[in-house]
Every structure is written in C-alpha cells, then in structure tokens.
Design an enzyme around this catalytic site. Structure first.
Site, PDB file in Angstrom:
ATOM      1  N   TYR A 192     -54.021  39.543 -15.560  1.00  0.00           N
ATOM      2  CA  TYR A 192     -54.400  40.766 -14.847  1.00  0.00           C
ATOM      3  C   TYR A 192     -55.683  41.371 -15.430  1.00  0.00           C
ATOM      4  O   TYR A 192     -56.570  41.794 -14.686  1.00  0.00           O
ATOM      5  CB  TYR A 192     -53.264  41.796 -14.914  1.00  0.00           C
ATOM      6  CG  TYR A 192     -53.446  42.964 -13.959  1.00  0.00           C
ATOM      7  CD1 TYR A 192     -54.108  44.121 -14.363  1.00  0.00           C
ATOM      8  CD2 TYR A 192     -52.964  42.907 -12.660  1.00  0.00           C
ATOM      9  CE1 TYR A 192     -54.290  45.188 -13.492  1.00  0.00           C
ATOM     10  CE2 TYR A 192     -53.137  43.975 -11.777  1.00  0.00           C
ATOM     11  CZ  TYR A 192     -53.809  45.105 -12.211  1.00  0.00           C
ATOM     12  OH  TYR A 192     -53.996  46.169 -11.337  1.00  0.00           O
TER      13      TYR A 192
ATOM     14  N   LYS B 299     -58.200  40.727  -7.708  1.00  0.00           N
ATOM     15  CA  LYS B 299     -59.104  39.702  -8.240  1.00  0.00           C
ATOM     16  C   LYS B 299     -60.335  39.435  -7.384  1.00  0.00           C
ATOM     17  O   LYS B 299     -61.296  38.821  -7.869  1.00  0.00           O
ATOM     18  CB  LYS B 299     -58.326  38.395  -8.417  1.00  0.00           C
ATOM     19  CG  LYS B 299     -57.290  38.464  -9.520  1.00  0.00           C
ATOM     20  CD  LYS B 299     -57.944  38.761 -10.853  1.00  0.00           C
ATOM     21  CE  LYS B 299     -56.933  39.181 -11.908  1.00  0.00           C
ATOM     22  NZ  LYS B 299     -57.557  39.986 -12.984  1.00  0.00           N
TER      23      LYS B 299
ATOM     24  N   PRO C 138     -55.054  40.434  -2.238  1.00  0.00           N
ATOM     25  CA  PRO C 138     -55.489  41.527  -3.117  1.00  0.00           C
ATOM     26  C   PRO C 138     -54.462  41.947  -4.167  1.00  0.00           C
ATOM     27  O   PRO C 138     -54.770  42.728  -5.047  1.00  0.00           O
ATOM     28  CB  PRO C 138     -55.778  42.676  -2.145  1.00  0.00           C
ATOM     29  CG  PRO C 138     -55.035  42.339  -0.922  1.00  0.00           C
ATOM     30  CD  PRO C 138     -54.982  40.860  -0.842  1.00  0.00           C
TER      31      PRO C 138
ATOM     32  N   HIS D 290     -57.581  52.049 -17.641  1.00  0.00           N
ATOM     33  CA  HIS D 290     -56.120  51.943 -17.588  1.00  0.00           C
ATOM     34  C   HIS D 290     -55.641  50.918 -18.604  1.00  0.00           C
ATOM     35  O   HIS D 290     -56.156  49.806 -18.676  1.00  0.00           O
ATOM     36  CB  HIS D 290     -55.667  51.521 -16.177  1.00  0.00           C
ATOM     37  CG  HIS D 290     -55.667  52.653 -15.200  1.00  0.00           C
ATOM     38  ND1 HIS D 290     -54.900  52.651 -14.071  1.00  0.00           N
ATOM     39  CD2 HIS D 290     -56.355  53.824 -15.193  1.00  0.00           C
ATOM     40  CE1 HIS D 290     -55.093  53.787 -13.408  1.00  0.00           C
ATOM     41  NE2 HIS D 290     -55.985  54.513 -14.070  1.00  0.00           N
TER      42      HIS D 290
ATOM     43  N   TYR E  89     -46.894  48.792  -8.853  1.00  0.00           N
ATOM     44  CA  TYR E  89     -46.656  47.673  -7.939  1.00  0.00           C
ATOM     45  C   TYR E  89     -45.156  47.654  -7.653  1.00  0.00           C
ATOM     46  O   TYR E  89     -44.356  47.460  -8.570  1.00  0.00           O
ATOM     47  CB  TYR E  89     -47.066  46.352  -8.581  1.00  0.00           C
ATOM     48  CG  TYR E  89     -48.555  46.160  -8.738  1.00  0.00           C
ATOM     49  CD1 TYR E  89     -49.242  46.702  -9.820  1.00  0.00           C
ATOM     50  CD2 TYR E  89     -49.283  45.438  -7.787  1.00  0.00           C
ATOM     51  CE1 TYR E  89     -50.617  46.531  -9.963  1.00  0.00           C
ATOM     52  CE2 TYR E  89     -50.657  45.258  -7.927  1.00  0.00           C
ATOM     53  CZ  TYR E  89     -51.310  45.808  -9.010  1.00  0.00           C
ATOM     54  OH  TYR E  89     -52.669  45.639  -9.143  1.00  0.00           O
TER      55      TYR E  89
HETATM   56  P1  FAS Z   1     -68.271  40.944   0.967  1.00  0.00           P
HETATM   57  O1  FAS Z   1     -67.481  40.515   2.174  1.00  0.00           O
HETATM   58  O2  FAS Z   1     -67.923  42.200   0.266  1.00  0.00           O
HETATM   59  O3  FAS Z   1     -69.821  41.070   1.373  1.00  0.00           O
HETATM   60  C1  FAS Z   1     -70.434  40.152   2.241  1.00  0.00           C
HETATM   61  C2  FAS Z   1     -71.610  40.851   2.899  1.00  0.00           C
HETATM   62  O4  FAS Z   1     -72.315  39.895   3.689  1.00  0.00           O
HETATM   63  C3  FAS Z   1     -71.184  41.973   3.826  1.00  0.00           C
HETATM   64  O5  FAS Z   1     -71.937  43.136   3.593  1.00  0.00           O
HETATM   65  C4  FAS Z   1     -71.465  41.409   5.220  1.00  0.00           C
HETATM   66  O6  FAS Z   1     -71.834  42.414   6.148  1.00  0.00           O
HETATM   67  C5  FAS Z   1     -72.624  40.474   4.935  1.00  0.00           C
HETATM   68  N1  FAS Z   1     -72.781  39.409   5.913  1.00  0.00           N
HETATM   69  C6  FAS Z   1     -71.803  38.687   6.503  1.00  0.00           C
HETATM   70  N2  FAS Z   1     -72.350  37.779   7.347  1.00  0.00           N
HETATM   71  C7  FAS Z   1     -73.715  37.922   7.267  1.00  0.00           C
HETATM   72  C8  FAS Z   1     -74.815  37.290   7.879  1.00  0.00           C
HETATM   73  N3  FAS Z   1     -74.630  36.304   8.769  1.00  0.00           N
HETATM   74  N4  FAS Z   1     -76.064  37.709   7.576  1.00  0.00           N
HETATM   75  C9  FAS Z   1     -76.246  38.701   6.654  1.00  0.00           C
HETATM   76  N5  FAS Z   1     -75.245  39.353   6.041  1.00  0.00           N
HETATM   77  C10 FAS Z   1     -73.991  38.961   6.344  1.00  0.00           C
HETATM   78  N6  FAS Z   1     -60.439  42.773  -3.600  1.00  0.00           N
HETATM   79  C11 FAS Z   1     -59.813  43.353  -4.649  1.00  0.00           C
HETATM   80  O7  FAS Z   1     -60.036  42.931  -5.790  1.00  0.00           O
HETATM   81  N7  FAS Z   1     -58.930  44.394  -4.438  1.00  0.00           N
HETATM   82  C12 FAS Z   1     -58.694  44.908  -3.182  1.00  0.00           C
HETATM   83  O8  FAS Z   1     -57.926  45.840  -3.017  1.00  0.00           O
HETATM   84  C13 FAS Z   1     -59.346  44.347  -2.073  1.00  0.00           C
HETATM   85  N8  FAS Z   1     -59.165  44.857  -0.809  1.00  0.00           N
HETATM   86  C14 FAS Z   1     -59.821  44.265   0.258  1.00  0.00           C
HETATM   87  C15 FAS Z   1     -59.662  44.748   1.575  1.00  0.00           C
HETATM   88  C16 FAS Z   1     -60.323  44.138   2.661  1.00  0.00           C
HETATM   89  C17 FAS Z   1     -60.140  44.683   4.079  1.00  0.00           C
HETATM   90  C18 FAS Z   1     -61.146  43.014   2.429  1.00  0.00           C
HETATM   91  C19 FAS Z   1     -61.835  42.323   3.601  1.00  0.00           C
HETATM   92  C20 FAS Z   1     -61.317  42.531   1.134  1.00  0.00           C
HETATM   93  C21 FAS Z   1     -60.666  43.155   0.041  1.00  0.00           C
HETATM   94  N9  FAS Z   1     -60.827  42.707  -1.277  1.00  0.00           N
HETATM   95  C22 FAS Z   1     -60.207  43.263  -2.340  1.00  0.00           C
HETATM   96  C23 FAS Z   1     -61.677  41.625  -1.560  1.00  0.00           C
HETATM   97  C24 FAS Z   1     -63.078  42.172  -1.597  1.00  0.00           C
HETATM   98  O9  FAS Z   1     -63.133  43.216  -2.505  1.00  0.00           O
HETATM   99  C25 FAS Z   1     -63.988  41.014  -1.895  1.00  0.00           C
HETATM  100  O10 FAS Z   1     -63.479  40.187  -2.914  1.00  0.00           O
HETATM  101  C26 FAS Z   1     -65.372  41.463  -2.237  1.00  0.00           C
HETATM  102  O11 FAS Z   1     -65.839  42.292  -1.202  1.00  0.00           O
HETATM  103  C27 FAS Z   1     -66.226  40.208  -2.420  1.00  0.00           C
HETATM  104  O12 FAS Z   1     -67.533  40.575  -2.352  1.00  0.00           O
HETATM  105  P2  FAS Z   1     -68.611  39.642  -1.604  1.00  0.00           P
HETATM  106  O13 FAS Z   1     -68.390  38.238  -1.986  1.00  0.00           O
HETATM  107  O14 FAS Z   1     -69.923  40.285  -1.862  1.00  0.00           O
HETATM  108  O15 FAS Z   1     -68.247  39.705  -0.047  1.00  0.00           O
HETATM  109  C1  PHB Z   2     -57.000  49.231  -4.881  1.00  0.00           C
HETATM  110  O1  PHB Z   2     -57.059  50.272  -5.561  1.00  0.00           O
HETATM  111  O2  PHB Z   2     -57.581  49.118  -3.778  1.00  0.00           O
HETATM  112  C2  PHB Z   2     -56.207  48.045  -5.415  1.00  0.00           C
HETATM  113  C3  PHB Z   2     -55.772  48.077  -6.724  1.00  0.00           C
HETATM  114  C4  PHB Z   2     -55.046  47.002  -7.209  1.00  0.00           C
HETATM  115  C5  PHB Z   2     -54.773  45.928  -6.384  1.00  0.00           C
HETATM  116  C6  PHB Z   2     -55.230  45.900  -5.057  1.00  0.00           C
HETATM  117  C7  PHB Z   2     -55.953  46.975  -4.576  1.00  0.00           C
HETATM  118  O3  PHB Z   2     -54.044  44.889  -6.873  1.00  0.00           O
END
Ligand code: FAS
Ligand code: PHB
Length: 397
Positions: free
Chosen positions: A385, A297, A293, A72, A201
């Site tokens: 961004y 980032k 989100p 994009h 957005y």
């Molecule tokens: P993660 O949380 O992805 O991974 C951590 C892992 O550790 C998980 O698999 C968990 O099961 C495991 N774990 C936890 N406790 C443990 C333990 N005690 N023992 C062993 N394993 C354990 N970011 C964006 O950029 N855009 C988005 O749209 C966006 N949407 C999101 C929506 C939601 C609902 C959430 C919660 C986050 C969102 N994020 C988004 C942020 C997300 O993408 C995180 O930044 C990303 O998953 C970070 O990755 P990790 O640091 O690996 O953490």
């Molecule tokens: C998504 O596609 O999940 C998404 C994209 C951009 C954002 C947040 C979430 O800023």
C-alpha cells in the site's frame, strides 16, 4: 515545427514527464485534446505514495503538496461494521502515504508548465502519430481548424486508457491482458469533514465502501455499485444512507452529510498492454495499464513509469545512450504486474461478487480473518500500500 519529445496527454503522466524533461533541458511539447478547465476539473485519485511525493518535489512542484497534503500513517479495514487499523508506519519501518487530490497535482503541474513557457497545447484535436518505427517520428494535430506537424525524436503516449497512442502499436506487436470486474464505484465529493482522520476500507454483505478525503473539510466517499448504475437514481440522501450502513454503527453515528459537489460512476478494470515501447513511441500511465482504484495505485504507477521514462530520455539526449529506452518497457512492466497483483488482491478481498460460489466467499472471509490475525499478512498489505521499493533500472544503488 521540431522538438525532441512530443507528449500526448496532459494528465499526471504527461505533465510530470514534461516537467522533468524541461528541467533537464530537453525540449518538449504537450498536446492535450481537452480544455484546461476540463482537465483541471477532473476528480480522480487521492492517495500518493512516498515515491510519488518525492518525485513531485524533485520536479519542483511539491510546495503546495508539502503544505497542504495530509500525511497518513495508517488506515482502517471495516469488516461487517467492526474496524481494524492497519499501522502502515509501524509495519513498514516508518513509511507513510500522503492524501492530496490528483486534481491538485494536475493544477500544480499545469501552473509549473505554463510558468516555464514550454508549450502545452489544449484542445489539440485529432493528434495522429506517424513513422513511430523510424528515428524521426512525427505528430500531426489540429487547432482552430489548422493542421500542424511536429517532427521529433521520441513520442510519449501519456493519453490514458482511451487515447490514441496504444492504438499506434501494430496488432501484431501489441499484447493486452484484461480483467473486467462485475461492478463499479459510485463516488461522491462533499464539503463535509471526513468521518475519520484516516481512510476506511469497508467490506459488508451489501458491498464495498471507502471513506477518503481531500482535506480536513472535504470528504470523498465511494460505494460498490452495479455496472449499469445511473447517478440520476442516486440522490445524495440515498448514498449517505448506504455509506452509514456499510461503515457500521460507530461511523454512522458521526458521519457528516451534506450536498454533493460531484457524483460519478467509474467501472473497475485491470488492464496491461505490452510492450510499453514500440520504436520511438513510449507508453506511460493509463495508456499502458489500468488498475482497480481499490489499492490507490493508478496515479502512483503512472508516476513510476514517468520516473523511468524521464531517465531513459535524458540518457538518450544527454549521453547518446539507448540503454534506458531499450530497457524501458521491461523495467516498467516488472513493477506494473506486481502492482496489478496487489490491486486485484485487495479488490477481490473487499468487494462482493454476487455470483461467487459459497466456497470462494468463505475463502475470502478466511483471508480477511487471517489478515487481522497475522502480522506477516498485515506487513505484506502495508508494504504494497505504501509503495513497493523502487528498483532503479540503471543499476544505481
Ligand atoms: P489520464 O487519463 O489522467 O490523462 C490522459 C490525458 O490524455 C487526459 O487529459 C486526456 O484528455 C488526454 N488525451 C486522451 N486522448 C488524447 C488524444 N487523442 N490527444 C491528446 N490528449 C488526449 N487512481 C487512483 O490511484 N485512485 C483513484 O481513486 C482513482 N480514481 C479514478 C477515477 C476515474 C473515473 C478514472 C478514469 C481513473 C481513476 N484513477 C484513480 C486512475 C487515475 O488516477 C489514473 O491512474 C491517472 O489519471 C493516470 O494518469 P495518466 O496516465 O496521465 O492518464
Ligand atoms: C480517493 O481518495 O479518491 C481514493 C483513496 C484511496 C483509494 C481510492 C481512491 O484506494
């Protein structure tokens, strides 16, 4: 059992770190408390900075990303139904972002880990960190009721916001900084073509909305919602109607609706834990920081941490140098706070704060009006961004 690095968590941070260290000949074990199916089924991020794409390619897991990812060159900001394009490529001298779901990144990394034969233990319960302040830390965990002990040289806490690693840093050492937003995002995933070829957005008197995608046939939408929103109160039709209202008449006329594959509510939070290193424990990704989100980032910041941590650990094991691990926390936090600033700013501009005094509301509207009138303001938005330039802590140009 003994290894060089125990990685707690098989999200993007843990898996990417494991892949980079394995390719450098460093022994690791990844412990994940959930099942493989659960981890691969999580719906989360969607936008990758170029730096994250480059790192995934460098890690040897970029083939499907390069084949299926959508590059994009810009996105729209929709203000009360009128859309304005932010030309990322033009404003940043050619930089772009790639739309490729975190779900797919996770699958690619898990497949690579399994193919490498390096240990990835799913459903590893009650992982517990021991002696992290010594140079011979240990991790215990349980599978099938049996307790296992892994001795190691370093522990990477990649276990997300609700993990155990951050809790292993003494309260006397750990400092946390947090801002909780008074709303969440209600997200829907559906196999319908996106309303636009780029992200939208939207800010509207009723609240924020985001039109994103996972492919040219699978759409991802979000609306700002109250924190206590119950998904059960949101049949698909209600959500589609709100999206049409918030994106304005043009989008409403072409927005394709269909049955949801997934619907969920996520709270918005800004959070930073310092330091990101304690003894031989290193926090990376959501274990150390959470961004709202809005700025896309979270995943990208996790990748930036992992890039720095992989270099530090490779220098430790291959060159016997502690410079990287000693500088790890400061190097990551320098970027973390700049990304926190951008994510907070973008969230504050686009969301509706119900209790906000009218003065602040007018200032937010003036900031958006200024953004649309000023190339400098748009350049600032664009360079944040697409991803701030990566500063190599090793001083390598
Ligand atoms: P993660 O949380 O992805 O991974 C951590 C892992 O550790 C998980 O698999 C968990 O099961 C495991 N774990 C936890 N406790 C443990 C333990 N005690 N023992 C062993 N394993 C354990 N970011 C964006 O950029 N855009 C988005 O749209 C966006 N949407 C999101 C929506 C939601 C609902 C959430 C919660 C986050 C969102 N994020 C988004 C942020 C997300 O993408 C995180 O930044 C990303 O998953 C970070 O990755 P990790 O640091 O690996 O953490
Ligand atoms: C998504 O596609 O999940 C998404 C994209 C951009 C954002 C947040 C979430 O800023």
């Amino acid at each position: 059992m003994r290894t060089q690095v125990v990685i707690i968590g098989s999200g993007p941070a843990g898996l990417l770190l494991g892949q980079l260290l394995h390719r450098a000949g460093i022994d690791t074990i990844i412990l994940e408390r959930r099942s493989r199916a659960y981890v691969e089924g999580r719906i989360r991020a969607g936008v990758l900075e170029q730096g994250t794409v480059d790192l995934l390619v460098e890690a040897g897991v970029g083939a499907r990303l390069k084949a299926e990812g959508l590059v994009h060159t810009g996105f729209d900001i929709c203000i009360d139904g009128t859309r304005h394009r932010i030309d990322l490529e033009g404003l940043t001298g050619g930089k772009t972002v790639t739309v490729y779901g975190q779900t797919e990144v996770t699958k690619d990394l898990i497949n690579a880990r399994v193919a490498s034969g390096a240990p990835l233990i799913f459903e590893a319960e009650n992982a517990t960190l021991h002696d992290v302040e010594s140079d011979r830390p240990r991790v215990t965990y349980e599978t099938d009721g049996e307790t296992h002990t892994v001795e190691c040289t370093a522990i990477a806490g990649c276990d997300g916001f609700h993990g155990i690693s951050r809790q292993s840093i003494p309260d006397s050492v750990l400092r946390t900084y947090e801002r909780a937003y008074p709303f969440g995002w209600l997200g829907i995933l559906a196999d319908v073509p996106p309303v636009s070829h780029e992200l939208i957005y939207a800010t509207h008197p009723d609240g924020f909305a985001l039109a994103s995608m996972r492919s040219e046939t699978r759409s991802r939408y979000y609306i700002q919602c109250p924190l206590d929103t119950d998904v059960a109160d949101w049949p698909d039709e209600r959500l589609w109607d709100v999206l049409k209202t918030r994106f304005g008449a043009d989008a409403a006329a072409t927005l394709r609706t269909g049955p949801s594959i997934e619907k969920s509510v996520a709270p918005l939070r800004s959070f930073v834990a310092e330091p990101m290193r304690h003894g031989r424990l290193f926090l990376a990704g959501d274990a150390a920081h959470i961004v709202p989100p809005t700025g896309a980032k979270g995943l990208n910041l996790a990748a930036a941490d992992v890039r720095i941590l992989s270099w530090a650990l490779i220098d430790l094991f291959k060159a016997g140098s502690t410079a990287g691990i000693d500088g790890y926390s400061a190097a990551c936090l320098a970027r973390v706070w700049k990304v926190q600033r951008f994510s907070w700013w973008f969230s504050t501009q686009l969301h509706r704060f119900d209790t906000e005094p009218e003065f602040e509301r007018r200032v937010h509207r003036a900031e958006l009006d200024y953004l649309l009138e000023s190339d400098s303001a748009q350049k600032t938005l664009a360079e944040n961004y697409v991803g701030l330039p990566f500063v190599d802590p090793r001083g390598v140009a």
